[in-house]
Design a protein around this motif. Structure first.
Motif, short mmCIF file in Angstrom:
data_model
loop_
_atom_site.label_atom_id
_atom_site.label_comp_id
_atom_site.label_asym_id
_atom_site.label_seq_id
_atom_site.Cartn_x
_atom_site.Cartn_y
_atom_site.Cartn_z
N VAL A 180 0.85 -1.18 0.00
CA VAL A 180 0.00 0.00 0.00
C VAL A 180 0.89 1.24 0.00
O VAL A 180 1.95 1.25 0.62
CB VAL A 180 -0.95 0.00 1.22
N GLN A 181 0.47 2.25 -0.72
CA GLN A 181 1.19 3.52 -0.73
C GLN A 181 0.36 4.57 -0.01
O GLN A 181 -0.85 4.63 -0.17
CB GLN A 181 1.47 3.96 -2.17
N LEU A 182 1.04 5.40 0.77
CA LEU A 182 0.38 6.40 1.60
C LEU A 182 0.82 7.80 1.20
O LEU A 182 2.00 8.03 0.92
CB LEU A 182 0.70 6.16 3.08
N GLN A 183 -0.12 8.71 1.22
CA GLN A 183 0.16 10.12 0.87
C GLN A 183 -0.46 11.00 1.92
O GLN A 183 -1.70 11.10 2.00
CB GLN A 183 -0.42 10.44 -0.50
N ALA A 184 0.38 11.66 2.72
CA ALA A 184 -0.10 12.57 3.74
C ALA A 184 -0.17 13.99 3.19
O ALA A 184 0.67 14.38 2.37
CB ALA A 184 0.81 12.53 4.96
N SER A 185 -1.14 14.75 3.66
CA SER A 185 -1.29 16.13 3.23
C SER A 185 -2.02 16.92 4.30
O SER A 185 -2.53 16.36 5.27
CB SER A 185 -2.06 16.19 1.91
N GLY A 186 -2.07 18.24 4.09
CA GLY A 186 -2.83 19.09 4.99
C GLY A 186 -1.98 19.92 5.94
O GLY A 186 -2.52 20.73 6.70
N GLY A 187 -0.67 19.73 5.90
CA GLY A 187 0.19 20.51 6.77
C GLY A 187 0.28 21.95 6.34
O GLY A 187 -0.22 22.34 5.28
N GLY A 188 0.91 22.75 7.19
CA GLY A 188 1.07 24.17 6.89
C GLY A 188 1.43 24.91 8.16
O GLY A 188 1.94 24.32 9.11
N SER A 189 1.14 26.19 8.16
CA SER A 189 1.45 27.05 9.30
C SER A 189 0.16 27.50 9.97
O SER A 189 -0.81 27.83 9.29
CB SER A 189 2.26 28.26 8.86
N VAL A 190 0.18 27.53 11.28
CA VAL A 190 -0.99 27.95 12.05
C VAL A 190 -0.51 28.59 13.34
O VAL A 190 0.61 28.31 13.81
CB VAL A 190 -1.91 26.74 12.33
N GLN A 191 -1.33 29.44 13.90
CA GLN A 191 -0.96 30.07 15.16
C GLN A 191 -1.31 29.18 16.34
O GLN A 191 -2.18 28.30 16.25
CB GLN A 191 -1.68 31.41 15.28
N VAL A 192 -0.64 29.43 17.43
CA VAL A 192 -0.94 28.72 18.67
C VAL A 192 -2.43 28.86 18.99
O VAL A 192 -3.00 29.94 18.87
CB VAL A 192 -0.09 29.28 19.83
N GLY A 193 -3.02 27.73 19.35
CA GLY A 193 -4.44 27.71 19.65
C GLY A 193 -5.31 27.38 18.46
O GLY A 193 -6.52 27.15 18.62
N GLY A 194 -4.72 27.36 17.28
CA GLY A 194 -5.49 27.09 16.07
C GLY A 194 -5.71 25.61 15.83
O GLY A 194 -5.34 24.75 16.65
N SER A 195 -6.32 25.31 14.70
CA SER A 195 -6.66 23.94 14.33
C SER A 195 -6.15 23.63 12.93
O SER A 195 -5.94 24.52 12.11
CB SER A 195 -8.18 23.73 14.36
N GLU B 26 4.62 -1.27 8.57
CA GLU B 26 5.27 -1.75 7.35
C GLU B 26 5.34 -0.68 6.28
O GLU B 26 6.24 -0.71 5.43
CB GLU B 26 4.49 -2.95 6.81
N TYR B 27 4.39 0.21 6.26
CA TYR B 27 4.31 1.18 5.18
C TYR B 27 4.24 2.59 5.76
O TYR B 27 3.56 2.82 6.76
CB TYR B 27 3.06 0.92 4.32
N TRP B 28 4.94 3.50 5.09
CA TRP B 28 5.00 4.88 5.55
C TRP B 28 4.75 5.83 4.40
O TRP B 28 5.21 5.60 3.27
CB TRP B 28 6.39 5.17 6.15
N GLY B 29 4.06 6.93 4.72
CA GLY B 29 3.93 8.00 3.76
C GLY B 29 5.03 9.02 3.95
O GLY B 29 5.79 8.96 4.92
N GLN B 30 5.12 9.96 3.03
CA GLN B 30 6.08 11.03 3.21
C GLN B 30 5.53 11.99 4.26
O GLN B 30 4.35 11.98 4.56
CB GLN B 30 6.34 11.75 1.87
N GLY B 31 6.35 12.79 4.85
CA GLY B 31 5.90 13.69 5.91
C GLY B 31 5.20 14.91 5.36
O GLY B 31 5.44 15.34 4.23
N THR B 32 4.34 15.47 6.19
CA THR B 32 3.75 16.77 5.90
C THR B 32 4.09 17.68 7.08
O THR B 32 3.91 17.31 8.23
CB THR B 32 2.22 16.67 5.65
N GLN B 33 4.59 18.85 6.76
CA GLN B 33 5.13 19.73 7.79
C GLN B 33 4.04 20.56 8.46
O GLN B 33 3.21 21.18 7.78
CB GLN B 33 6.19 20.65 7.20
#
Length: 123
Positions: A1-16, A111-118
């Motif tokens: 299985v191949q995994l693709q992570a997404s949704g990372g970015g910058s946010v302020q403290v207290g955010g979601s 066993e399977y890892w996606g790439q990181g999202t920051q």
């Protein structure tokens, strides 16, 4: 299985922020899934995990009550909803999968890892 992570970015403290992990393949529901993170200069650490079947979950103490993981087997997708974010949540976030019931908290068993999202949380 191949995994693709997404949704990372910058946010302020207290955010979601919500991370997604999309998997290829037709047996997604057979896998236990996990989220891990790695901050600069630190080892990779467990964040959250969700099993197959009953979708039992487990969380690191540092994120309990703030993070929620879920999965949508019809969409081959796992999510990590992160609320009340803190500066110490800043890291690269990785999703992982392995066959089995789970949830599993030890990175070595996956066993399977996606790439990181920051994810960067700043004040």
């Amino acid at each position: 299985v191949q995994l693709q992570a997404s949704g990372g970015g910058s946010v302020q403290v207290g955010g979601s922020m919500r991370l997604s992990c999309v998997a290829s393949g037709r047996t997604f529901s057979s896998y236990a899934l996990g989220w891990f993170r790695q901050a600069p200069g630190k080892e990779r650490e467990f964040v959250a995990a969700i099993g197959r079947g009953d979708m039992a979950t487990d969380y690191a103490d540092s994120v309990k009550g703030r993070f929620t993981t879920s999965r949508d087997n019809a969409r081959n997708t796992m999510y990590l909803q992160m609320n009340s974010l803190k500066a110490e949540d800043t890291a690269d976030y990785y999703c992982a999968a392995r066959l089995g019931q789970g949830p599993f908290v030890t990175p070595q068993v996956y066993e399977y890892w996606g790439q990181g999202t920051q994810v960067t949380v700043s004040s």
